[in-house]
Design an enzyme around this catalytic site. Structure first.
Site, short mmCIF file in Angstrom:
data_model
loop_
_atom_site.label_atom_id
_atom_site.label_comp_id
_atom_site.label_asym_id
_atom_site.label_seq_id
_atom_site.Cartn_x
_atom_site.Cartn_y
_atom_site.Cartn_z
CE1 TYR A 119 -4.87 0.95 -0.40
CE2 TYR A 119 -3.28 2.90 1.26
CZ TYR A 119 -4.57 2.01 0.23
OH TYR A 119 -5.49 2.90 -0.50
CE LYS A 175 2.15 11.92 1.69
NZ LYS A 175 1.04 11.96 1.00
CD GLU A 200 16.41 9.89 8.70
OE1 GLU A 200 15.42 11.23 9.36
OE2 GLU A 200 17.32 9.49 8.47
CG HIS A 204 5.90 2.94 1.15
ND1 HIS A 204 5.23 3.08 1.09
CD2 HIS A 204 6.91 1.57 2.31
CE1 HIS A 204 4.49 2.28 2.27
NE2 HIS A 204 5.88 2.10 3.27
#
Length: 285
Positions: free
Chosen positions: A32, A184, A148, A37
């Site tokens: 997802y 996010k 991080e 990412h």
């Protein structure tokens, strides 16, 4: 770009790449995928010849009452993002491929896995260390990339690589935020519009804490109190933890006299979200 589902097939491909002299990067994910990412994949593609993105919702890192069944999944969407960013392979195994019948070996760690997220999720890092160790052995990457935002996970993986003499470079990449500041996360999809607004209290408390440090605050307790106070003002927020710890050991500290991590975990409704900021501290404080 290929989607590969078996350990044998991905190993064969990576062996061929290594034989050809290619440098291989790995981005482990649970799918997802979002812009956070994507930033990891882009960094991996910039620094390696070939990049493997694993998409695997790892059952061993979820507790009994957590969201394994409802965790968002969309392989077609993930594949489009990976291909457009330059990844070479998605490794998408089934749980049975990773943990076949009779599986009984796990990678565990003491100390730094028992604070922060490890305190409220006692089996979580056992699952993380196990699956990441397996991915490292399967893919044999030169470099692996982690966000991080999951700062404790990043520290744990770095320690595991060091302790187990794994010949892999671990790269941490900065938190990616939405325009309003919210970090996010794949779990943001669980939030209603009202909850998304309430969730801004996480980044607001992080930014407030960062401003205190930049203004000269050296007392970890004062930092924690101020961040807690800000979060507690939001009715939909329920604090799991607000802590300041040593970046290396993940143990609580009283003074910002070394590299530190200020980390929070907060429930907004039923959704557990995390955020953090890091600082260097000063030995003279």
């Amino acid at each position: 770009m290929k989607i590969i589902e078996t350990v044998c097939a991905v190993r064969e491909q990576v062996k061929a790449w290594h034989k050809a002299g290619y440098r291989v990067g790995l981005v482990p994910t649970m799918g997802y995928l979002h812009e956070g990412h994507q930033s990891l994949i882009a960094r991996a593609c910039a620094e390696n010849d070939k990049v493997v993105v694993s998409v695997f919702v790892n059952p061993t890192q979820f507790g009994p009452n957590e969201d394994l069944g409802s965790y968002p999944r969309d392989l077609a969407r993930d594949a489009a993002l990976c291909e457009s960013t330059g990844a070479s392979i998605i490794f998408h195994p089934t749980p049975e491929e990773m943990y076949p019948s009779g599986y009984s070996t796990f990678v565990d760690m003491e100390g730094m896995t028992q604070t922060l997220c490890g305190k409220s999720r006692p089996t979580h890092f056992r699952g993380v260390c196990t699956v990441v160790s397996k991915l490292f052995h399967i893919v044999q990457p030169d470099t692996a990339y982690f966000g991080e935002k999951d700062a404790q996970q990043l520290a744990v993986i770095r320690r595991m690589v060091q302790d187990l003499n794994m010949d892999i470079t671990i790269v941490g990449c900065p938190i990616v935020r939405e325009p309003n500041g919210l970090a996010k996360s794949s779990r943001n999809t669980y939030l209603s519009e009202t909850e998304r607004q309430a969730a801004l209290v996480l980044s607001q408390s992080i930014f407030a804490g960062k401003a205190m440090v930049e203004a000269g605050e050296t007392d970890a307790g004062a930092l924690v109190d101020a961040m807690r106070h800000k979060i507690e003002a939001e009715p939909l927020a329920r604090i799991d933890y607000v802590q300041v710890v040593d970046q290396q050991t993940m143990q609580p500290i009283e003074k910002l006299d070394r590299p530190f991590l200020a980390a929070i975990a907060v429930y907004i409704g039923k959704t557990r979200l995390i955020d953090n900021f890091m600082g260097q501290g000063s030995a003279s404080q």
